[in-house]
Design a protein around this motif. Structure first.
Motif: not given
Length: 107
Positions: A16-19, A23-26
């Motif tokens: 979840v943290i990696i997702a 998402g923030m990077v995208c």
């Protein structure tokens, strides 16, 4: 035959943290979010965290110095400890008197 595979909570939380990070990077890469202000917020967050850490360390050092001074400078007993020592002496005297009375009664 079915194999039971249990997914650990740590794996789920990490995923979840990696997702969220992806998402923030995208969002930044595709300009869904205005990042002009984000860098300013990060700068102030780092400054405020550093400021809080410095104040916490100074407070801990001064509190430690104060407590160390108070503990080491007490050279004598506290009033409570003095009264307890006096009470101990009174109990010894009462015990000696009781032994004398007991010896008189046993004769």
């Amino acid at each position: 035959m079915k194999l039971k595979i249990k997914t650990s909570k740590t794996f789920i939380v990490t995923t979840v943290i990696i997702a969220i990070i992806a998402g923030m990077v995208c969002a930044v890469l595709f300009e869904w979010v205005d990042v002009g202000n984000v860098f300013e917020w990060i700068k102030w967050f780092i400054f405020s965290a550093f400021f809080v850490i410095v104040l916490a360390l100074l407070g801990a050092i001064f509190l430690g110095l104060f407590l160390g001074h108070r503990i080491l400078s007490i050279g004598s007993f506290t009033p409570f400890e003095k009264s307890m020592l006096e009470m101990k002496e009174d109990i010894k005297k009462i015990d000696e008197k009781l032994e004398k009375i007991e010896k008189k009664l046993n004769k």
